[in-house]
Motif scaffolding. Structure first.
Motif, PDB file in Angstrom:
ATOM      1  N   LYS A   7      35.903  39.412  38.457  1.00  0.00           N
ATOM      2  CA  LYS A   7      37.302  39.838  38.351  1.00  0.00           C
ATOM      3  C   LYS A   7      37.795  40.250  39.731  1.00  0.00           C
ATOM      4  O   LYS A   7      37.107  40.959  40.463  1.00  0.00           O
ATOM      5  CB  LYS A   7      37.405  41.017  37.376  1.00  0.00           C
ATOM      6  CG  LYS A   7      38.808  41.497  37.144  1.00  0.00           C
ATOM      7  CD  LYS A   7      38.820  42.628  36.129  1.00  0.00           C
ATOM      8  CE  LYS A   7      40.220  43.138  35.932  1.00  0.00           C
ATOM      9  NZ  LYS A   7      40.260  44.240  34.968  1.00  0.00           N
ATOM     10  N   GLU A   8      38.991  39.789  40.084  1.00  0.00           N
ATOM     11  CA  GLU A   8      39.600  40.216  41.345  1.00  0.00           C
ATOM     12  C   GLU A   8      40.080  41.652  41.188  1.00  0.00           C
ATOM     13  O   GLU A   8      40.632  42.025  40.153  1.00  0.00           O
ATOM     14  CB  GLU A   8      40.795  39.331  41.703  1.00  0.00           C
ATOM     15  CG  GLU A   8      40.402  37.996  42.248  1.00  0.00           C
ATOM     16  CD  GLU A   8      41.608  37.202  42.705  1.00  0.00           C
ATOM     17  OE1 GLU A   8      41.544  36.655  43.791  1.00  0.00           O
ATOM     18  OE2 GLU A   8      42.596  37.138  41.955  1.00  0.00           O
ATOM     19  N   SER A   9      39.893  42.454  42.197  1.00  0.00           N
ATOM     20  CA  SER A   9      40.237  43.871  42.093  1.00  0.00           C
ATOM     21  C   SER A   9      41.556  44.216  42.779  1.00  0.00           C
ATOM     22  O   SER A   9      41.916  45.377  42.871  1.00  0.00           O
ATOM     23  CB  SER A   9      39.109  44.723  42.679  1.00  0.00           C
ATOM     24  OG  SER A   9      38.914  44.398  44.032  1.00  0.00           O
ATOM     25  N   PHE A  10      42.292  43.212  43.255  1.00  0.00           N
ATOM     26  CA  PHE A  10      43.547  43.498  43.947  1.00  0.00           C
ATOM     27  C   PHE A  10      44.654  43.916  42.976  1.00  0.00           C
ATOM     28  O   PHE A  10      45.575  44.625  43.337  1.00  0.00           O
ATOM     29  CB  PHE A  10      44.017  42.286  44.745  1.00  0.00           C
ATOM     30  CG  PHE A  10      43.080  41.941  45.869  1.00  0.00           C
ATOM     31  CD1 PHE A  10      42.905  42.788  46.952  1.00  0.00           C
ATOM     32  CD2 PHE A  10      42.361  40.761  45.839  1.00  0.00           C
ATOM     33  CE1 PHE A  10      42.051  42.476  47.972  1.00  0.00           C
ATOM     34  CE2 PHE A  10      41.505  40.427  46.861  1.00  0.00           C
ATOM     35  CZ  PHE A  10      41.351  41.289  47.940  1.00  0.00           C
ATOM     36  N   TYR A  11      44.558  43.448  41.754  1.00  0.00           N
ATOM     37  CA  TYR A  11      45.589  43.726  40.763  1.00  0.00           C
ATOM     38  C   TYR A  11      44.928  44.274  39.502  1.00  0.00           C
ATOM     39  O   TYR A  11      43.736  44.160  39.307  1.00  0.00           O
ATOM     40  CB  TYR A  11      46.365  42.448  40.423  1.00  0.00           C
ATOM     41  CG  TYR A  11      46.932  41.771  41.646  1.00  0.00           C
ATOM     42  CD1 TYR A  11      48.049  42.278  42.289  1.00  0.00           C
ATOM     43  CD2 TYR A  11      46.335  40.626  42.159  1.00  0.00           C
ATOM     44  CE1 TYR A  11      48.565  41.669  43.418  1.00  0.00           C
ATOM     45  CE2 TYR A  11      46.843  40.003  43.287  1.00  0.00           C
ATOM     46  CZ  TYR A  11      47.962  40.529  43.913  1.00  0.00           C
ATOM     47  OH  TYR A  11      48.468  39.930  45.024  1.00  0.00           O
ATOM     48  N   ASP A  12      45.739  44.854  38.634  1.00  0.00           N
ATOM     49  CA  ASP A  12      45.209  45.417  37.396  1.00  0.00           C
ATOM     50  C   ASP A  12      45.019  44.381  36.296  1.00  0.00           C
ATOM     51  O   ASP A  12      44.365  44.658  35.304  1.00  0.00           O
ATOM     52  CB  ASP A  12      46.136  46.533  36.880  1.00  0.00           C
ATOM     53  CG  ASP A  12      46.041  47.775  37.757  1.00  0.00           C
ATOM     54  OD1 ASP A  12      44.977  47.976  38.378  1.00  0.00           O
ATOM     55  OD2 ASP A  12      47.026  48.530  37.814  1.00  0.00           O
ATOM     56  N   ASN A  15      42.553  38.789  36.288  1.00  0.00           N
ATOM     57  CA  ASN A  15      42.454  37.570  37.074  1.00  0.00           C
ATOM     58  C   ASN A  15      41.010  37.381  37.539  1.00  0.00           C
ATOM     59  O   ASN A  15      40.440  38.246  38.187  1.00  0.00           O
ATOM     60  CB  ASN A  15      43.396  37.634  38.284  1.00  0.00           C
ATOM     61  CG  ASN A  15      43.502  36.299  38.971  1.00  0.00           C
ATOM     62  OD1 ASN A  15      43.394  35.261  38.337  1.00  0.00           O
ATOM     63  ND2 ASN A  15      43.706  36.336  40.265  1.00  0.00           N
TER      64      ASN A  15
END
Length: 139
Positions: A7-12, A15
């Motif tokens: 999971k990408e951690s840039f957004y909640d 993604n």
């Protein structure tokens, strides 16, 4: 790459990075004791997109310095000339992507300068009978 689809951690939102497959191969052809040609190819695919890059570097040894000169092609997109040198386990390469894709009217056949610095680390096993563990790809 990304075998577990992290999971990408840039957004909640949820993604996830898609898995990426890379297939790479190269040959080392000794033309004589000071001249080598090294053709290579790479194919990668991720999330429905793919990229194929192929080309070759010619490597010429002058005393303790290896001079690199090559030409590469990113299929249907770029021509990439390469020049550089290797000294004391450090390789400095300069390349420039010349855009030849359908977008060349917008880019005016320009791309980007890339500078690579590569450090070769040599691991020596004390029990090994080899004297020069980093020489397996050297000439």
């Amino acid at each position: 790459n990304h075998i577990n689809k992290p999971k990408e951690s840039f957004y909640d939102d949820d993604n996830r990075l898609q898995r990426k497959l890379i297939i790479h191969g190269s040959l080392l052809a000794y033309l004589n004791e000071k001249l080598v040609i090294k053709p290579e190819a790479m194919f990668s695919t991720q999330a429905g997109t793919s990229e194929t890059v192929f080309g070759a570097n010619v490597i010429f040894e002058v005393k303790d310095i290896k001079l690199y000169c090559g030409i590469w092609h990113r299929l249907l997109r770029d021509i990439i000339p390469v020049a550089g040198l290797e000294y004391n386990n450090f390789t400095f390469l300069f390349s420039y992507d010349v855009n030849i894709s359908d977008l060349h009217p917008a880019s005016n056949y320009q791309g980007g300068l890339e500078i690579s610095l590569i450090k070769k680390f040599c691991y020596s096993n004390q029990r090994s009978t080899k004297r020069h563990p980093c020489k397996f790809l050297d000439f």
